[in-house]
Design an enzyme around this catalytic site. Structure first.
Site, PDB file in Angstrom:
ATOM      1  N   HIS A   1      -2.283  12.135 -20.669  1.00  0.00           N
ATOM      2  CA  HIS A   1      -3.238  12.927 -21.467  1.00  0.00           C
ATOM      3  C   HIS A   1      -3.396  14.318 -20.859  1.00  0.00           C
ATOM      4  O   HIS A   1      -3.405  15.325 -21.565  1.00  0.00           O
ATOM      5  CB  HIS A   1      -4.627  12.266 -21.462  1.00  0.00           C
ATOM      6  CG  HIS A   1      -4.742  10.979 -22.225  1.00  0.00           C
ATOM      7  ND1 HIS A   1      -5.382   9.877 -21.705  1.00  0.00           N
ATOM      8  CD2 HIS A   1      -4.336  10.625 -23.460  1.00  0.00           C
ATOM      9  CE1 HIS A   1      -5.366   8.894 -22.592  1.00  0.00           C
ATOM     10  NE2 HIS A   1      -4.727   9.322 -23.663  1.00  0.00           N
TER      11      HIS A   1
ATOM     12  N   LYS B   1     -11.923  -0.415 -31.014  1.00  0.00           N
ATOM     13  CA  LYS B   1     -11.546  -1.050 -29.738  1.00  0.00           C
ATOM     14  C   LYS B   1     -12.804  -1.047 -28.874  1.00  0.00           C
ATOM     15  O   LYS B   1     -13.488  -0.034 -28.806  1.00  0.00           O
ATOM     16  CB  LYS B   1     -10.479  -0.203 -29.017  1.00  0.00           C
ATOM     17  CG  LYS B   1      -9.273   0.181 -29.857  1.00  0.00           C
ATOM     18  CD  LYS B   1      -8.446   1.225 -29.111  1.00  0.00           C
ATOM     19  CE  LYS B   1      -7.333   1.802 -29.970  1.00  0.00           C
ATOM     20  NZ  LYS B   1      -6.626   2.919 -29.339  1.00  0.00           N
TER      21      LYS B   1
ATOM     22  N   ARG C   1       4.730   9.450 -27.261  1.00  0.00           N
ATOM     23  CA  ARG C   1       5.366   8.902 -26.067  1.00  0.00           C
ATOM     24  C   ARG C   1       6.740   8.323 -26.371  1.00  0.00           C
ATOM     25  O   ARG C   1       7.677   8.483 -25.609  1.00  0.00           O
ATOM     26  CB  ARG C   1       4.484   7.797 -25.454  1.00  0.00           C
ATOM     27  CG  ARG C   1       3.283   8.331 -24.741  1.00  0.00           C
ATOM     28  CD  ARG C   1       2.332   7.220 -24.425  1.00  0.00           C
ATOM     29  NE  ARG C   1       1.910   6.574 -25.660  1.00  0.00           N
ATOM     30  CZ  ARG C   1       0.924   5.706 -25.769  1.00  0.00           C
ATOM     31  NH1 ARG C   1       0.275   5.338 -24.689  1.00  0.00           N
ATOM     32  NH2 ARG C   1       0.584   5.181 -26.931  1.00  0.00           N
TER      33      ARG C   1
ATOM     34  N   SER D   1      -3.715   4.199 -21.651  1.00  0.00           N
ATOM     35  CA  SER D   1      -4.997   3.748 -21.095  1.00  0.00           C
ATOM     36  C   SER D   1      -5.020   2.217 -21.021  1.00  0.00           C
ATOM     37  O   SER D   1      -5.586   1.642 -20.088  1.00  0.00           O
ATOM     38  CB  SER D   1      -6.149   4.246 -21.966  1.00  0.00           C
ATOM     39  OG  SER D   1      -6.149   5.646 -22.001  1.00  0.00           O
TER      40      SER D   1
HETATM   41  O1  PNS Z   1      -6.477   7.583 -28.363  1.00  0.00           O
HETATM   42  P1  PNS Z   1      -6.324   6.933 -29.705  1.00  0.00           P
HETATM   43  O2  PNS Z   1      -7.164   5.663 -29.750  1.00  0.00           O
HETATM   44  O3  PNS Z   1      -4.893   6.697 -30.068  1.00  0.00           O
HETATM   45  O4  PNS Z   1      -6.923   7.963 -30.764  1.00  0.00           O
HETATM   46  C1  PNS Z   1      -6.977   7.633 -32.134  1.00  0.00           C
HETATM   47  C2  PNS Z   1      -7.844   8.640 -32.889  1.00  0.00           C
HETATM   48  C3  PNS Z   1      -9.226   8.765 -32.271  1.00  0.00           C
HETATM   49  C4  PNS Z   1      -7.180  10.001 -32.866  1.00  0.00           C
HETATM   50  C5  PNS Z   1      -7.931   8.172 -34.381  1.00  0.00           C
HETATM   51  O5  PNS Z   1      -8.330   6.842 -34.416  1.00  0.00           O
HETATM   52  C6  PNS Z   1      -8.920   9.020 -35.178  1.00  0.00           C
HETATM   53  O6  PNS Z   1      -8.638  10.154 -35.500  1.00  0.00           O
HETATM   54  N1  PNS Z   1     -10.075   8.418 -35.487  1.00  0.00           N
HETATM   55  C7  PNS Z   1     -11.149   9.093 -36.192  1.00  0.00           C
HETATM   56  C8  PNS Z   1     -11.220   8.575 -37.621  1.00  0.00           C
HETATM   57  C9  PNS Z   1     -10.187   9.276 -38.477  1.00  0.00           C
HETATM   58  O7  PNS Z   1     -10.135  10.486 -38.576  1.00  0.00           O
HETATM   59  N2  PNS Z   1      -9.319   8.491 -39.159  1.00  0.00           N
HETATM   60  C10 PNS Z   1      -8.338   9.050 -40.067  1.00  0.00           C
HETATM   61  C11 PNS Z   1      -6.997   9.190 -39.430  1.00  0.00           C
HETATM   62  S1  PNS Z   1      -5.996   7.899 -40.062  1.00  0.00           S
END
Ligand code: PNS
Length: 178
Positions: free
Chosen positions: A30, A54, A103, A141
């Site tokens: 990150h 999660k 990744r 993570s």
């Molecule tokens: O670190 P992560 O868990 O891979 O991050 C995922 C994240 C937070 C970027 C994604 O779940 C997100 O953007 N969530 C907010 C809700 C949202 O905007 N959803 C629409 C995108 S499909």
């Protein structure tokens, strides 16, 4: 080393961006994305999702504080938490881009779907993908927590102060179960 590298990079200051994620906890991978993305934009907001399906190891405040700590050397990075849609938070920040790291091929399908969904929700905001540095490609993570839960060495995956907090949290959880 980061400072010297950054001086050699042309800083475009073209627009602001957000880097949304769970960051539970922030990894060296990150941090590499944050350093590279912040060199390309005016301001990079690292955006920690509050209501994550999660169940996180760290509270949102803890994750924000850890990120603030490891990014204190980068002047144009700020760290915030957010709730709701990433595109909505990006709009509130005046950001033109959402930063994400790729990744491996396994990330691609989900990331593409998310980028396309975000683009249809907010056509003015684009996703900027960074190919993860090869040495960090296997780090997540989830892997950090898995290794730490068995007492393994996570020093290659996270910065020392983060490793300390992960081990402390694991120890607290273990003694709560006893
Ligand atoms: O670190 P992560 O868990 O891979 O991050 C995922 C994240 C937070 C970027 C994604 O779940 C997100 O953007 N969530 C907010 C809700 C949202 O905007 N959803 C629409 C995108 S499909």
């Amino acid at each position: 080393m980061f400072r010297r590298w950054r001086q050699n990079v042309r800083i475009y200051h073209m627009a602001n961006a957000i880097y949304p994620g769970s960051f539970d906890p922030v990894t060296r991978g990150h941090l590499d994305i944050i350093e590279r993305a912040s060199a390309l934009v005016g301001e990079l907001t690292v955006a920690v999702l509050k209501n994550n399906a999660k169940s996180p190891l760290f509270s949102v405040e803890e994750r924000v504080n850890m990120l603030k700590d490891v990014t204190r050397h980068i002047p144009n990075v700020r760290v915030e938490s957010f709730d709701g849609l990433s595109v909505e938070f990006a709009r509130q920040c005046g950001a033109a881009f959402i930063v994400r790291g790729l990744r491996a091929v396994t990330d691609f399908e989900y990331e593409l779907q998310m980028a396309q969904t975000n683009r249809s929700l907010q056509p003015g905001i684009d996703t900027l993908f960074f190919a993860t540095e090869l040495k960090y490609a296997y780090i997540s993570s989830t892997i950090v927590k898995e290794v730490a839960s068995y007492g393994g060495d996570i020093s290659g995956f996270v910065l020392p102060q983060i490793a300390e907090q992960v081990h402390a949290k694991m120890a607290a959880r273990a003694s709560a179960i006893k």
